[in-house]
Design a protein around this motif. Sequence first.
Motif, short mmCIF file in Angstrom:
data_model
loop_
_atom_site.label_atom_id
_atom_site.label_comp_id
_atom_site.label_asym_id
_atom_site.label_seq_id
_atom_site.Cartn_x
_atom_site.Cartn_y
_atom_site.Cartn_z
N ALA A 1 8.66 55.62 94.68
CA ALA A 1 9.85 54.78 94.53
C ALA A 1 9.59 53.40 95.11
O ALA A 1 8.94 53.27 96.16
N TYR A 2 10.09 52.37 94.43
CA TYR A 2 9.91 50.99 94.86
C TYR A 2 11.26 50.27 94.81
O TYR A 2 11.91 50.26 93.76
N VAL A 3 11.67 49.69 95.93
CA VAL A 3 12.89 48.89 95.95
C VAL A 3 12.54 47.53 95.36
O VAL A 3 11.70 46.80 95.90
N ARG A 4 13.17 47.19 94.25
CA ARG A 4 12.81 46.00 93.50
C ARG A 4 13.63 44.78 93.86
O ARG A 4 13.11 43.67 93.92
N SER A 5 14.94 44.94 94.08
CA SER A 5 15.78 43.75 94.31
C SER A 5 17.14 44.15 94.86
O SER A 5 17.53 45.32 94.82
N VAL A 6 17.86 43.15 95.36
CA VAL A 6 19.24 43.30 95.80
C VAL A 6 20.13 42.72 94.71
O VAL A 6 19.80 41.72 94.09
N ASN B 1 25.33 44.76 98.32
CA ASN B 1 25.78 46.15 98.47
C ASN B 1 25.19 47.07 97.42
O ASN B 1 25.57 48.22 97.31
N LYS B 2 24.25 46.55 96.61
CA LYS B 2 23.55 47.38 95.65
C LYS B 2 22.07 47.04 95.70
O LYS B 2 21.70 45.90 95.96
N ALA B 3 21.24 48.03 95.42
CA ALA B 3 19.80 47.79 95.33
C ALA B 3 19.28 48.45 94.06
O ALA B 3 19.77 49.50 93.64
N LYS B 4 18.29 47.80 93.46
CA LYS B 4 17.63 48.37 92.28
C LYS B 4 16.36 49.06 92.75
O LYS B 4 15.53 48.46 93.44
N HIS C 1 15.04 54.15 86.49
CA HIS C 1 15.64 52.96 87.11
C HIS C 1 16.97 53.38 87.72
O HIS C 1 17.82 53.96 87.03
N PHE C 2 17.14 53.10 89.00
CA PHE C 2 18.36 53.49 89.70
C PHE C 2 19.03 52.26 90.31
O PHE C 2 18.35 51.37 90.83
N ILE C 3 20.35 52.22 90.24
CA ILE C 3 21.13 51.26 91.02
C ILE C 3 21.79 52.06 92.12
O ILE C 3 22.53 53.02 91.86
N ILE C 4 21.50 51.69 93.36
CA ILE C 4 21.99 52.43 94.52
C ILE C 4 23.03 51.59 95.27
O ILE C 4 22.76 50.46 95.67
#
Length: 202
Positions: free
Chosen positions: A150-155, A160-163, A179-182
């Motif tokens: 898993a790689y955190v790509r952007s805010v 309050n969300k991360a891709k 692809h997840f929006i967290i």
Amino acid sequence: MEKLPKRERQRQLAGIIEENPFVTDQELTRKLRVSIQTIRLDRMELGIPELRERMKVMAEQSYDQVRSLPIDEVIGEVIDLQLDRSGISIFEIKQEHVFSRTHVARGHHLFAQANSLAIAVINEEVALTATADIRFVRQVHLGEKVVAKAYVRSVLGERNKAKVEVFSYVGDDLVVHGHFIIFRSTSEGAVSEGGHEDENRH
């Protein structure tokens, strides 16, 4: 195919393991076209431990604590975690994870591994999946080990969300791409832009 000289074979073996520490001895036999006994002897001569020991060393060397959910709720064994950057888990497909007739893994288990890892990399007390876009690339079978990265790509928006992007592999084969929006709580935890520049194989 002509057999490689021992020195060259061992050089290639070491290079393969350096590039992919999760490669199994069985996969090495296919890549190098030698017996499993030869692979094990080569590893011993080179001082390279077996897969389980390599995983243990990696976990000890670099491992942040999961904050967003209990560690036993992450599907698979988390062996590397850099909060707000990246994470790796390994999930072995067992009898309870497959359809009885085909021995093919049920898709919701593969989704759960990717989804729980996407949540686990978030450096917050509370993180929840907002959206998920999953592509199943090939079937996964009983006994295979799925390595999810898993790689955190952007805010996104007001922080309050991360891709989060997740690649799941069996050996060199990409089996799941997600692809997840967290959603994340709005504490001081910051996500840096980009994470790792991984594309389709790292």
